[in-house]
Design a protein around this motif. Structure first.
Motif, PDB file in Angstrom:
ATOM      1  N   CYS A 179      33.994 107.550 -34.639  1.00 58.22           N
ATOM      2  CA  CYS A 179      33.386 106.202 -34.663  1.00 58.22           C
ATOM      3  C   CYS A 179      34.512 105.348 -33.968  1.00 58.22           C
ATOM      4  O   CYS A 179      35.731 105.054 -33.930  1.00 58.22           O
ATOM      5  CB  CYS A 179      34.453 105.157 -36.393  1.00 58.22           C
TER       6      CYS A 179
ATOM      7  N   LYS B 193      29.231 108.869 -48.945  1.00 61.89           N
ATOM      8  CA  LYS B 193      30.962 108.234 -49.423  1.00 61.89           C
ATOM      9  C   LYS B 193      30.777 108.439 -50.692  1.00 61.89           C
ATOM     10  O   LYS B 193      30.537 108.014 -51.803  1.00 61.89           O
ATOM     11  CB  LYS B 193      30.454 107.255 -49.170  1.00 61.89           C
TER      12      LYS B 193
ATOM     13  N   SER C 188      37.646  96.406 -38.041  1.00 57.54           N
ATOM     14  CA  SER C 188      38.671  96.596 -36.799  1.00 57.54           C
ATOM     15  C   SER C 188      39.313  95.359 -36.083  1.00 57.54           C
ATOM     16  O   SER C 188      40.646  95.580 -36.359  1.00 57.54           O
ATOM     17  CB  SER C 188      37.788  97.647 -35.295  1.00 57.54           C
TER      18      SER C 188
HETATM   19  N1  LIG Z   1      32.884  95.696 -37.619  1.00 55.93           N
HETATM   20  C1  LIG Z   1      33.193  96.854 -38.310  1.00 55.93           C
HETATM   21  C2  LIG Z   1      31.599  98.188 -37.131  1.00 55.93           C
HETATM   22  C3  LIG Z   1      31.883  99.166 -38.317  1.00 55.93           C
HETATM   23  C4  LIG Z   1      31.733 100.067 -38.492  1.00 55.93           C
HETATM   24  O1  LIG Z   1      30.433 100.255 -38.021  1.00 55.93           O
HETATM   25  N2  LIG Z   1      32.143 101.721 -38.975  1.00 55.93           N
HETATM   26  C5  LIG Z   1      30.428 102.557 -39.295  1.00 55.93           C
HETATM   27  C6  LIG Z   1      31.461 104.022 -37.860  1.00 55.93           C
HETATM   28  S1  LIG Z   1      30.941 104.177 -36.224  1.00 55.93           S
HETATM   29  C7  LIG Z   1      30.711 102.394 -40.243  1.00 55.93           C
HETATM   30  O2  LIG Z   1      31.395 102.629 -40.988  1.00 55.93           O
HETATM   31  N3  LIG Z   1      29.478 102.837 -40.558  1.00 55.93           N
HETATM   32  C8  LIG Z   1      28.912 103.544 -42.039  1.00 55.93           C
HETATM   33  C9  LIG Z   1      27.837 102.482 -42.703  1.00 55.93           C
HETATM   34  O3  LIG Z   1      27.624 101.771 -41.988  1.00 55.93           O
HETATM   35  O4  LIG Z   1      27.198 102.912 -43.447  1.00 55.93           O
HETATM   36  C10 LIG Z   1      34.344  96.746 -37.546  1.00 55.93           C
HETATM   37  O5  LIG Z   1      34.672  96.448 -36.372  1.00 55.93           O
HETATM   38  O6  LIG Z   1      35.340  97.649 -38.179  1.00 55.93           O
END
Ligand SMILES: N[C@@H](CCC(=O)N[C@@H](CS)C(=O)NCC(=O)O)C(=O)O
Length: 204
Positions: free
Chosen positions: A28, A55, A81
């Motif tokens: 990620c 999950k 993040s």
């Molecule tokens: N806006 C979030 C985006 C985080 C994100 O999209 N993470 C993805 C993995 S790259 C995730 O957890 N996806 C699982 C889901 O959305 O179900 C950040 O900046 O932390």
């Protein structure tokens, strides 16, 4: 703790008082931002990798959005993040990555959003927030079978090329990076709907 990803039905790995924990997924780019800041600032922490296609309930309780990264220490939980990176920089102010001057800080935020400028100096928060996406550009060339797509060696982008070289030398970047071929292989698995979150993990 095992770095294999925790999936639905897994038992919550107990936390220890005062130990900072990152909920992560190894491929990620958002979570890589947090890992870069943790490693660059030498912040002690443990990592729990999460299976994002299956999950665990305890992960959804922690972050109902079901996304990584998430930081946790004692009764504090921080998702997103950019929020995790800024929180770390505030709690561990030594070797500060966020500019103190509010005007510069505002502009770093603008640049982070627009991703439109690179710099060569000592790394700062902007570099770490941008890098995970930059690291994945060469993957596009592999996927499109077009090696010249972003050819930094061709000398067309000297500033970008110098920034790329400087970033790749940082221990935090070396510790979190995959090469273009590995990113492409993982991404194809992701597109197929059955990503292997434990790919390339060297443990039984
Ligand atoms: N806006 C979030 C985006 C985080 C994100 O999209 N993470 C993805 C993995 S790259 C995730 O957890 N996806 C699982 C889901 O959305 O179900 C950040 O900046 O932390």
């Amino acid at each position: 703790m095992s770095l294999k990803s925790f999936a639905q039905g897994s038992v919550f790995p107990p936390t220890k008082q005062g130990v900072l924990r990152l909920y992560n997924m190894r491929f990620c780019p958002f979570a890589q931002r947090t890992r870069l800041v943790l490693l660059h600032k030498n912040i002690p922490h443990e990592v729990v990798n999460v299976h994002l296609k299956s999950k665990p309930d305890w992960f959804l309780e922690l972050n109902p959005l079901g996304q990584v990264p998430v930081l946790q220490i004692d009764d504090k939980v921080v998702p997103e993040s950019t929020a995790t990176c800024e929180w770390l920089d505030d709690v561990y102010p030594e070797n500060r990555l966020t500019p103190v001057d509010p005007y510069r800080r505002a502009w770093d935020r603008v640049l982070t959003e627009y991703i439109s400028k690179v710099r060569r100096s000592k790394p700062c928060m902007f570099d770490f927030l941008l890098w995970p996406f930059f690291e994945r550009f060469p993957m596009l060339a592999v996927l499109k079978e077009n090696p010249g797509m972003l050819d930094l060696e061709a000398g067309k982008f000297p500033t970008l090329s110098a920034w790329d070289k400087a970033m790749r030398k940082l221990p935090a970047v070396m510790a979190t990076s995959f090469d273009a071929q590995s990113h492409a292989t993982w991404f194809k698995g992701h597109l197929s709907g059955a990503p292997d979150y434990d790919m390339y993990l060297k443990e039984d």
